[in-house]
Design a protein around this motif. Structure first.
Motif: not given
Length: 338
Positions: A10-17, A313-320, A331-338
C-alpha cells in the motif's frame, strides 16, 4: 544496481540501490533494457494477492541482454538479446498448471530493475523487428492472448471474433493475433477514441460498452441475426456484462474469459447457454511451448505490440499510477536507459 522496490504494501515504489543478482546453476543474469507493467503489479502493491512478502521487486515482463552465465548454461546465450517468459513451473500437464506454478514478480523478484537472474529455460531470443520497449510489452500479454485464442477456443481463419476492453495490453495483442490469423475482429471499449484506434489497427467495427444497449448496437452494426454473430469472444471483464456476451455469441460459439476486472459474473440465463450450444472457457498464462510458438508467430508476422507510453525506471511509481488511472491504449513500459 538500481531497482523499483515495493518496500511495504500500500506504499509507493521506492527507486533505490539493491544488490546485483548472481547467476546460479542453470541461470543467467539479464541486463534489463525495458520492462512492462501489468495490472498484476498494481494489485500486488494494493495487497490483493495472498502471502505477499516485502521488500519485493515487481515486474513480470522484460527484455534485455544476457551478461552472465551460470554453471551448465550454453555459451549461446552470452550477449544474446532476449525476452523473458514470466510463466514458470507450469508442470507436465499442458491443460492446467501444477501446484508449483508461479508468475515472475511474485514471489520472486521481477523485472523492474537494472538486472535480473532467471533460469535459462525461460529465455527466448528477442524478435529482431522489435525494439526492447516493444519486446518488453509482449511476454505476459502475448502468452495470455495466444493460449486463449489458439489452445482454448482454437481460432480458425474466417472466424468472427469479439475482443472486449480494447485498450488493455492483452486485448490489443489478441486483436493483432486474431487479425494475423485471418479472423474478422470486432471490439468493445469504454472509450470512443480507443475504438477508433482499434479500427485503425484493422478491426471491422466496435461499440462503446458504456451505452446500455451496446450488445444490440453491436448486432445491428454487424448486420447480424438476433440469435448472435460472434464465433469467438475473448473477455477480460466478467461482471454483469458477461450475460450480454452470451446474447451476441453465435450458436455454437466459444467464449474465453481471462480476467474479471468488473467482478463476478451475474445474471447468466442457463437456457441461453445450453440452447445455443455455447462453450465457455477459462484461461490464464500458458506453457513454455505456447510461449515459444507465440514468439515465433509474432516474428513471422512482424506483429508489433502497442506501447502506450514509456517511463524511466526511476519513475516506476508514476507509471503504476498511470496504469491505475486506466486511460492507456496498449502497454506501459519502463526503460532502464535514463
Amino acid at each position: 544496481m538500481k531497482a523499483a522496490v515495493l518496500q511495504t504494501l500500500h506504499q509507493p515504489l521506492v527507486y533505490t540501490e539493491v544488490p546485483t543478482p548472481q547467476a546460479g546453476a542453470g541461470e543467467v543474469v539479464v541486463q534489463v533494457k525495458a520492462a512492462a507493467l501489468n495490472h498484476r503489479d498494481v494489485w500486488i502493491q494494493k495487497g490483493l494477492y495472498p502471502g505477499i512478502k516485502t521488500p519485493l521487486i515487481l515486474g513480470s515482463d522484460g527484455a534485455g541482454v544476457v551478461t552472465t552465465l551460470g554453471e551448465g548454461v550454453s555459451e549461446y546465450w552470452l550477449g544474446k538479446e532476449v525476452i523473458i517468459n514470466p510463466s514458470h513451473n507450469w508442470g507436465d500437464n499442458p491443460a492446467y498448471y501444477g501446484s508449483d506454478y508461479k508468475i515472475l514478480g511474485l514471489p520472486d523478484d521481477g523485472t523492474f530493475a537494472d538486472y535480473i537472474k532467471i533460469e535459462a529455460r525461460y529465455l527466448t531470443p528477442k524478435p529482431k523487428h522489435l525494439s526492447f520497449e516493444q519486446a518488453a510489452a509482449l511476454p505476459l500479454a502475448g502468452l495470455t492472448a495466444w493460449r486463449a485464442l489458439i489452445t482454448r477456443v482454437q481460432l480458425k481463419e474466417g472466424d468472427r471474433v469479439l475482443v472486449t476492453g480494447a485498450g488493455g495490453g492483452v486485448a490489443l495483442i489478441a486483436v493483432q493475433l486474431a487479425l494475423a490469423l485471418g479472423a474478422e475482429v470486432w471490439v468493445t471499449s469504454g472509450s470512443d477514441e480507443k475504438i477508433q484506434k482499434a479500427l485503425a489497427m484493422g478491426a471491422r467495427g466496435g461499440v462503446n460498452y458504456r451505452n446500455p444497449t451496446w450488445y444490440r448496437d453491436l448486432l445491428v452494426k454487424a448486420h447480424a441475426p438476433k440469435s448472435g454473430y460472434f464465433d469467438v469472444i475473448i473477455d477480460s471483464a466478467g461482471g454483469a456484462g458477461f450475460a450480454r456476451l452470451i446474447d451476441v455469441a453465435a450458436p455454437g460459439g466459444r467464449i474465453c474469459s481471462y480476467g474479471g476486472t468488473t467482478g463476478n459474473i451475474t445474471d447468466v440465463v442457463p437456457a441461453k447457454v445450453f440452447f445455443k450450444q455455447l462453450n465457455i472457457y477459462g484461461s490464464t498464462m500458458g506453457t513454455e511451448q505456447e510461449f515459444a510458438d507465440m514468439t515465433l508467430f509474432v516474428e513471422e508476422k512482424k506483429i508489433v505490440p502497442v506501447v502506450d507510453s514509456t517511463f524511466p525506471l526511476s519513475r516506476a511509481e508514476s507509471a503504476l499510477r498511470h496504469m491505475d488511472f486506466g486511460q492507456q491504449f496498449g502497454k506501459i513500459v519502463l526503460s532502464t536507459e535514463e
